[in-house]
Design an enzyme around this catalytic site. Structure first.
Site, PDB file in Angstrom:
ATOM      1  N   LYS A  81     -36.038  75.968 -49.563  1.00 18.20           N
ATOM      2  CA  LYS A  81     -35.219  75.840 -48.345  1.00 18.20           C
ATOM      3  C   LYS A  81     -33.810  75.383 -48.722  1.00 18.20           C
ATOM      4  O   LYS A  81     -33.642  74.527 -49.586  1.00 18.20           O
ATOM      5  CB  LYS A  81     -35.882  74.840 -47.406  1.00 18.20           C
ATOM      6  CG  LYS A  81     -35.248  74.719 -46.026  1.00 18.20           C
ATOM      7  CD  LYS A  81     -36.097  73.799 -45.171  1.00 18.20           C
ATOM      8  CE  LYS A  81     -35.483  73.522 -43.819  1.00 18.20           C
ATOM      9  NZ  LYS A  81     -36.328  72.617 -43.009  1.00 18.20           N
ATOM     10  N   SER A 155     -37.571  74.223 -38.612  1.00 18.39           N
ATOM     11  CA  SER A 155     -36.371  74.697 -39.274  1.00 18.39           C
ATOM     12  C   SER A 155     -36.653  75.408 -40.598  1.00 18.39           C
ATOM     13  O   SER A 155     -35.772  76.032 -41.163  1.00 18.39           O
ATOM     14  CB  SER A 155     -35.415  73.525 -39.527  1.00 18.39           C
ATOM     15  OG  SER A 155     -35.958  72.604 -40.447  1.00 18.39           O
ATOM     16  N   SER A 179     -40.917  70.722 -38.844  1.00 18.49           N
ATOM     17  CA  SER A 179     -40.224  71.886 -39.393  1.00 18.49           C
ATOM     18  C   SER A 179     -40.985  72.655 -40.457  1.00 18.49           C
ATOM     19  O   SER A 179     -40.533  73.721 -40.879  1.00 18.49           O
ATOM     20  CB  SER A 179     -38.868  71.469 -39.960  1.00 18.49           C
ATOM     21  OG  SER A 179     -38.045  70.994 -38.932  1.00 18.49           O
TER      22      SER A 179
END
Length: 444
Positions: A81, A155, A179
């Protein structure tokens, strides 16, 4: 741990076993992954940076290592990420306001994956500062491989999309209000957020008030356990031992009466409970003592990324919804509406409750994921309501810092999107959650 002891139950573990045995070369594994990314990424926008040349060179270097047979993730392509540092890649946090200079050194999580033999093939898309439960950036929308008309969640939406599309078998994600679990549930894969201090969690000084943890998204529980064991530096987490008979609470009511539940998501939790009972565990319907958890989460959400925002070199480039969210956070902070005692009360209530239970099962989401569109171009209220309505179950466990995971539980009969159940345990229960998740997965 010798090579023969690594679990062979998922695509990452099987790939690593073949690399260690010499039946496939790391560069061939990476080349195949890059070909899949080249073919599919334009449809779902899981990656915003692909390290094709660097990944191939690192695969060649890996093949020459003399300890290849001892590497648990030998040659496995992984995604990271974009809000933690990968050397040579800007750490952009999903924002045009972030610095464009490449990171100089790897985050400890990335360093541990590399040391275990994994190859970082790219970094994945995320919403600005990780604040939203949908993923889009600069009008590029990350789509759900199970239904490209819907969001992959947020996210860690890009990470979940990359795994669900088969571009990589394992992806790193982090989780501050759900997330990892929210996109895992949206995309029909497994995701786990460990408890505090299990995995290095540095995302930035004072970032997310200590509520965010680095964790894993994977196609199978065994692959996630293997990757988590590497991130935590704990080989025992890869063993996936069946847990002894557990006392399991089945809690289907949401943290707030204002949440409208899709009955199929309620049914997904009940399905998980039935499977846990079939595995020999004692399952009992319960009401969790959420107390003021929903209010505590809503009060903290707007201020969680203030420290990250203050470090941005170009704050004027923040999205309109994000600027409004941060302004609300500053007001909440000025009024001193966030107090430690709020969490202390919730933790005391949950601690008392878990004296009688080992694990709790809840729905992961309250409804199917929203439509895939440019949410960053919509207003603040629309974004807040959308995120809060479909993902109310996850944030309380970030408040407490307890481990939690999302396990796929079939398909929604009318929306045709994945369903999932959330497993939660007290501090130190990561191995228990993984073991139970593997039992539920076997009957999935």
């Amino acid at each position: 741990m010798g090579a023969q002891e690594f679990p062979i139950g998922g695509p990452a573990a099987a790939l690593a076993a073949r690399v260690r045995a010499g039946t496939i070369a790391p560069v061939d594994v990476v080349t195949e992954a890059l070909a899949r990314i080249s073919s599919e990424n334009r449809k779902i926008h899981a990656f915003n940076v692909v390290r094709a040349q660097q990944a191939r060179a690192e695969a060649v270097e890996l093949a020459a290592r003399d300890d290849l047979d001892a590497l648990p993730l030998a040659g496995v392509p992984v995604a990271i990420k974009q809000n933690i540092a990968v050397a040579g890649v800007p750490t952009r946090t999903g924002s045009a306001a972030a610095a464009t200079d490449p990171a100089q050194v790897d985050h400890p999580v990335v360093a541990r994956l590399r040391a275990a033999g994994a190859i970082v093939v790219g970094v994945t898309a995320m919403p600005e500062l990780g604040l939203w439960a949908t993923t889009d950036e600069a009008e590029i929308v990350t789509r759900n491989p199970r239904d490209v008309g819907r969001t992959a969640g947020g996210s860690s939406g890009g990470a979940a999309a990359a795994v669900a599309a088969g571009l990589v078998p394992i992806a790193h994600g982090n989780d501050g209000l759900g997330s990892i679990r929210v996109p895992a549930a949206a995309c029909g894969i497994f995701g786990i957020k460990p408890g505090r201090q299990v995995v290095p969690a540095e995302i930035g000084a004072n970032s997310w008030a200590g509520m965010a943890e680095n964790g894993v998204l994977a196609t199978t529980v065994s692959d996630a356990a293997l990757a988590l064991s590497v991130l935590a530096g704990r080989p025992d987490l890869a063993e996936l031992l069946p847990p002894q008979r557990l006392r399991v609470g089945l809690a289907v009511a949401p943290p707030s009466r204002l949440v409208r539940m899709d009955r199929h998501w309620t049914a997904a939790a009940r399905t998980a409970g039935a499977r846990a009972a079939a595995a020999g565990h004692l399952v009992e319907p319960v009401d969790l003592p959420y107390g003021d958890a929903a209010q505590a989460m809503l009060l903290r959400w707007p201020s969680l990324a203030l420290a990250d925002a203050d470090r941005l070199p170009h704050p004027e480039l923040l999205q309109r919804r994000t600027r409004r969210h941060l302004a609300v956070g500053r007001l909440i902070r000025r009024l001193r509406l966030v107090r430690a005692s709020q969490v202390d009360r919730i933790e005391a209530q949950m601690g008392d409750f878990f004296e009688n239970f080992d694990v709790v099962i809840t729905p992961t989401l309250a409804a199917p994921p929203p439509k895939a569109k440019v949410w960053s171009g919509r207003g603040w209220a629309a974004n807040v309501l959308s995120s809060a309505r479909y993902a109310p179950f996850t944030g309380v466990w970030n408040l407490l810092g307890w481990p939690a995971a999302s396990v796929p539980m079939g398909t929604h009969p009318t929306a045709h999107t994945p369903l999932a159940a959330q497993l939660v345990g007290p501090p130190g229960s990561e191995a228990t959650l993984l073991g139970l998740a593997a039992q539920l997965e076997l009957t999935n």
